[in-house]
Scaffold this motif. Structure first.
Motif, mmCIF file in Angstrom:
data_model
loop_
_atom_site.group_PDB
_atom_site.id
_atom_site.type_symbol
_atom_site.label_atom_id
_atom_site.label_comp_id
_atom_site.label_asym_id
_atom_site.label_seq_id
_atom_site.Cartn_x
_atom_site.Cartn_y
_atom_site.Cartn_z
ATOM 1 N N ALA A 39 0.851 -1.192 0.000
ATOM 2 C CA ALA A 39 0.000 0.000 0.000
ATOM 3 C C ALA A 39 0.884 1.239 0.000
ATOM 4 N N TYR A 40 0.533 2.190 -0.851
ATOM 5 C CA TYR A 40 1.298 3.422 -0.999
ATOM 6 C C TYR A 40 0.363 4.602 -0.724
ATOM 7 N N PHE A 41 0.620 5.324 0.367
ATOM 8 C CA PHE A 41 -0.254 6.400 0.806
ATOM 9 C C PHE A 41 0.427 7.754 0.648
ATOM 10 N N PHE A 42 -0.331 8.748 0.198
ATOM 11 C CA PHE A 42 0.099 10.137 0.287
ATOM 12 C C PHE A 42 -0.889 10.864 1.174
ATOM 13 N N GLU A 43 -0.377 11.454 2.262
ATOM 14 C CA GLU A 43 -1.206 12.172 3.228
ATOM 15 C C GLU A 43 -0.606 13.558 3.426
ATOM 16 N N PRO A 44 -1.181 14.594 2.829
ATOM 17 C CA PRO A 44 -0.559 15.921 2.913
ATOM 18 C C PRO A 44 -0.691 16.598 4.277
ATOM 19 N N GLY A 45 -1.731 16.284 5.057
ATOM 20 C CA GLY A 45 -1.954 17.075 6.257
ATOM 21 C C GLY A 45 -2.236 16.323 7.528
ATOM 22 N N VAL A 46 -2.221 14.984 7.493
ATOM 23 C CA VAL A 46 -2.548 14.197 8.682
ATOM 24 C C VAL A 46 -1.716 12.923 8.663
ATOM 25 N N VAL A 47 -1.394 12.398 9.829
ATOM 26 C CA VAL A 47 -0.672 11.132 9.910
ATOM 27 C C VAL A 47 -1.578 10.018 9.398
ATOM 28 N N ASN A 48 -1.024 9.115 8.610
ATOM 29 C CA ASN A 48 -1.806 8.015 8.058
ATOM 30 C C ASN A 48 -2.408 7.154 9.161
ATOM 31 N N GLY A 49 -3.622 6.641 8.932
ATOM 32 C CA GLY A 49 -4.355 5.896 9.945
ATOM 33 C C GLY A 49 -3.633 4.660 10.459
ATOM 34 N N LEU A 50 -2.833 3.994 9.611
ATOM 35 C CA LEU A 50 -2.135 2.800 10.046
ATOM 36 C C LEU A 50 -0.966 3.122 10.965
ATOM 37 N N LEU A 51 -0.615 4.405 11.067
ATOM 38 C CA LEU A 51 0.520 4.815 11.881
ATOM 39 C C LEU A 51 0.111 5.692 13.060
ATOM 40 N N GLN A 52 -1.182 5.843 13.286
ATOM 41 C CA GLN A 52 -1.667 6.736 14.340
ATOM 42 C C GLN A 52 -1.655 6.056 15.710
ATOM 43 N N THR A 53 -1.374 6.842 16.746
ATOM 44 C CA THR A 53 -1.510 6.365 18.121
ATOM 45 C C THR A 53 -2.972 6.481 18.548
ATOM 46 N N LEU A 74 4.225 11.710 3.941
ATOM 47 C CA LEU A 74 3.498 12.699 4.730
ATOM 48 C C LEU A 74 3.927 14.097 4.312
ATOM 49 N N GLY A 75 2.965 15.000 4.129
ATOM 50 C CA GLY A 75 3.316 16.389 3.969
ATOM 51 C C GLY A 75 3.886 16.913 5.281
ATOM 52 N N GLU A 76 4.843 17.832 5.212
ATOM 53 C CA GLU A 76 5.432 18.364 6.445
ATOM 54 C C GLU A 76 4.366 18.971 7.350
ATOM 55 N N ALA A 77 3.280 19.435 6.761
ATOM 56 C CA ALA A 77 2.201 20.023 7.561
ATOM 57 C C ALA A 77 1.640 19.034 8.576
ATOM 58 N N ALA A 78 1.686 17.729 8.254
ATOM 59 C CA ALA A 78 1.167 16.716 9.172
ATOM 60 C C ALA A 78 1.972 16.674 10.467
ATOM 61 N N LEU A 79 3.237 17.089 10.403
ATOM 62 C CA LEU A 79 4.076 17.113 11.601
ATOM 63 C C LEU A 79 3.796 18.335 12.463
ATOM 64 N N HIS A 80 3.387 19.416 11.830
ATOM 65 C CA HIS A 80 3.203 20.683 12.548
ATOM 66 C C HIS A 80 1.767 20.928 12.988
ATOM 67 N N GLN A 81 0.809 20.290 12.308
ATOM 68 C CA GLN A 81 -0.593 20.469 12.681
ATOM 69 C C GLN A 81 -0.842 19.836 14.040
ATOM 70 N N GLU A 82 -1.104 20.652 15.051
ATOM 71 C CA GLU A 82 -1.242 20.142 16.413
ATOM 72 C C GLU A 82 -2.598 19.462 16.591
ATOM 73 N N VAL A 83 -2.580 18.164 16.742
ATOM 74 C CA VAL A 83 -3.783 17.357 16.908
ATOM 75 C C VAL A 83 -3.785 16.768 18.311
ATOM 76 N N GLY A 84 -4.746 17.177 19.136
ATOM 77 C CA GLY A 84 -4.868 16.597 20.466
ATOM 78 C C GLY A 84 -3.984 17.205 21.534
ATOM 79 N N GLY A 85 -3.143 18.163 21.170
ATOM 80 C CA GLY A 85 -2.278 18.807 22.160
ATOM 81 C C GLY A 85 -0.821 18.397 22.012
ATOM 82 N N LEU A 86 0.042 19.078 22.767
ATOM 83 C CA LEU A 86 1.485 18.876 22.652
ATOM 84 C C LEU A 86 1.900 17.446 22.987
ATOM 85 N N GLU A 87 1.370 16.902 24.080
ATOM 86 C CA GLU A 87 1.768 15.562 24.508
ATOM 87 C C GLU A 87 1.349 14.512 23.488
#
Length: 289
Positions: free
Chosen positions: A118-132, A174-187
């Motif tokens: 499977a090959y995913f491109f996700e510009p703004g969010v972490v891919n679902g298979l890799l989410q905590t 992953l788009g770099e924005a996915a790393l900077h978009q704060e989802v759920g807070g800093l922790e």
């Protein structure tokens, strides 16, 4: 022919895996399956006998007849030759491949489970298979506060494809924005980025980051996926605001494959991507753990 929009069994038959009688009006792929069965029975062959003539199992023939799998064009040509259909099955396949099929969540999970790559491109969010879990909870609860726990459990259950033997070969840009978009807070973000780093030395999970510095790129139209299978054609998938759509049209899949290759070339290498993820985790979300 008036195909209805209910195409739940079009690919994997997840809803009706033991279907005995196809309704050809349900979907183009059901129509192909029904015609394959009709031609086989007219030739006086069992599924096993036909499988023997085209060098596959009778079980695989059954999966094609019940629309649980999509035959390749080359294999369909073999079926046409063996059954003397005059190319009818290939024409039906080509028609079926032109349809974009809406998928529900469980059907999408079944698709991931069936795929070998499977090959995913996700510009703004972490891919679902890799989410905590905490990241998932924050994402699925944004617009819909109901049944968050069950939806979270379903999302986490999908990740079992990375633990099976052999695991799904996963490539994620992953788009770099996915790393900077704060989802759920800093922790939550610090833990999420640390989780991404746990895959840096795993051969079957590859993560690249498309940096802001890449500028204009071919992924501006949004997230998309290319799936590959052991016994079936490649499939493309993309989402809009209402649903996700699957396509097996070879031209559409080729366009997505080429687009993905361009994104891979523009993205940072796997090691450079891990370094960037670690930097963002430290600089934006606190000290690395």
């Amino acid at each position: 022919m008036g195909y209805r929009k209910n195409t739940t069994c079009w690919l994997l038959g997840a809803v009706m895996p033991n279907i005995r009688k196809l309704d050809p009006t349900t979907s183009p792929m059901h129509h192909l399956g029904a015609e394959l069965r009709r031609y086989r029975e007219a030739a006086g062959l069992t599924q096993d006998q036909l499988g023997g003539k085209v060098y596959c199992t009778g079980s695989l023939i059954g999966q094609y007849e019940t629309a649980r799998k999509i035959p390749t064009q080359r294999f369909t040509m073999q079926l046409d030759d063996t059954l003397g259909t005059g190319g009818a099955l290939l024409r039906l396949l080509e028609m079926a491949l032109c349809f974009r099929v809406p998928l529900q969540d469980q059907q999408y999970a079944d698709l991931e489970a069936e795929a070998t790559q499977a090959y995913f491109f996700e510009p703004g969010v972490v891919n679902g298979l890799l989410q905590t879990k905490d990241y998932v909870r924050a994402v699925v609860g944004v617009l819909d506060k109901e049944n968050v726990d069950s939806r979270l459990a379903h999302r986490m259950d999908r990740q079992r494809v990375l633990l099976r033997t052999p695991p799904l070969l996963l490539w994620v840009i992953l788009g770099e924005a996915a790393l900077h978009q704060e989802v759920g807070g800093l922790e939550v973000m610090r833990t999420q980025l640390a989780h991404l780093l746990t895959f840096r030395d795993q051969d079957w999970v590859n993560i690249q980051v498309l940096p802001y510095a890449a500028g204009a790129h071919v992924g501006f139209q949004g997230a998309f996926t290319v799936f590959r299978f052991r016994n079936g054609p490649d499939l493309g998938f993309n989402e809009d605001y209402e649903a996700g759509y699957l396509t097996a049209n070879p031209q559409d899949v080729t366009v997505r494959t080429l687009r993905y290759a361009h994104l891979q070339a523009a993205a940072l290498s796997i090691h450079e991507s891990a370094d960037l993820i670690a930097r963002v985790m430290e600089d934006r979300y606190g000290t690395q753990t």
